[in-house]
Design an enzyme around this catalytic site. Structure first.
Site, PDB file in Angstrom:
ATOM      1  N   TYR A   1      -4.718  -2.680   1.748  1.00  0.00           N
ATOM      2  CA  TYR A   1      -4.493  -3.658   2.814  1.00  0.00           C
ATOM      3  C   TYR A   1      -5.823  -3.998   3.474  1.00  0.00           C
ATOM      4  CZ  TYR A   1      -3.082  -5.856   7.155  1.00  0.00           C
ATOM      5  OH  TYR A   1      -2.963  -6.744   8.200  1.00  0.00           O
TER       6      TYR A   1
ATOM      7  N   SER B   1      -8.141  -5.868   1.062  1.00  0.00           N
ATOM      8  CA  SER B   1      -7.737  -7.267   0.884  1.00  0.00           C
ATOM      9  C   SER B   1      -8.091  -8.096   2.107  1.00  0.00           C
ATOM     10  CB  SER B   1      -6.234  -7.357   0.594  1.00  0.00           C
ATOM     11  OG  SER B   1      -5.454  -6.957   1.704  1.00  0.00           O
ATOM     12  N   LYS B   2      -7.960  -7.517   3.304  1.00  0.00           N
ATOM     13  CA  LYS B   2      -8.274  -8.263   4.519  1.00  0.00           C
ATOM     14  C   LYS B   2      -9.787  -8.466   4.687  1.00  0.00           C
ATOM     15  CE  LYS B   2      -4.269  -9.354   6.050  1.00  0.00           C
ATOM     16  NZ  LYS B   2      -3.896 -10.793   6.114  1.00  0.00           N
TER      17      LYS B   2
END
Length: 223
Positions: free
Chosen positions: A135, A138-139
């Site tokens: 997460y 990806s951010k």
């Protein structure tokens, strides 16, 4: 103004959509409405047939843990789950942004990263468990994708990014208390505190802003 909001039915997306609908025409896109943004054929067809002034990308795959279940550590994470974050949060996002740019000669894109795309998620607020690293990875990629698109689509299309901190919704009180103590503002973000910023980035008031990442985290990343 005509604005496409992806992830329009999510926690933040629904709030932002409702706010923007007061003065704009909003087109809602969400998996809950049957829109699969990982399906490239759907994305191509949708943007070919739906021109818009702005694209606000709220959709994302997160790792919220349901009540009654426990979060694991990096040693429990499958590569399949790792790839799922990248497919939705980066590959699908690139696809959506590209088709918007291809079908609109001028426009504005607003992407969503997160503070964990800037600094690591803190292990001390998860009681020995770990937030899913993909997460955060990806951010972080969303920020670089925003910069890439901003430089390659200028001057006709502006692309910016918002990196919010933790928003209060249904976390347990222990988590909210720990998170708040680690934040200079001593609280989590309320879900309506991004509305006017999104509106600003979609307006002529931000006409010379592109490639920027605006952090809205109560000071979390300033320590």
């Amino acid at each position: 103004m005509r604005i496409i909001v992806t992830g329009s039915e999510g926690f933040l997306g629904s709030e932002i959509s409702q706010y923007l609908e007061k003065n704009n025409e909003v087109i809602r896109l969400d998996i809950k409405l049957g829109h699969d943004l990982t399906n490239e054929e759907f994305v191509i067809d949708f943007f070919r047939n739906n021109k818009a002034d702005c694209l606000v990308n709220c959709f994302a795959f997160n790792d919220h843990v349901k009540k009654g279940k426990k979060r694991g550590t990096i040693f429990d994470i499958t590569l399949e789950s790792f790839n799922e974050f990248l497919e939705i949060n980066l590959t699908a996002l690139f696809s959506v942004c590209r088709q918007f740019a291809k079908n609109n000669h001028n426009g504005i894109i607003v992407n969503f990263s997160a503070t964990t795309g800037i600094v690591s998620a803190r292990p001390d607020i998860y009681d020995g468990a770990h937030k899913h690293p993909a997460y955060s990875i990806s951010k972080a990629g969303v920020i670089n994708l925003t910069k890439f698109l901003a430089t390659h689509l200028a001057p006709n299309i502006r692309v910016n990014c918002i990196a919010p901190g933790g928003a209060r919704f249904d976390q347990d009180e222990n988590f909210i208390e720990k998170y708040s103590k680690l934040t200079p503002m001593k609280r989590m973000m309320e879900k309506n505190e991004l509305n006017e910023l999104v509106e600003f980035l979609c307006s002529s008031g931000s006409s010379y802003i592109t490639g920027a990442t605006i952090v809205v985290d109560g000071g979390w990343t300033s320590w």
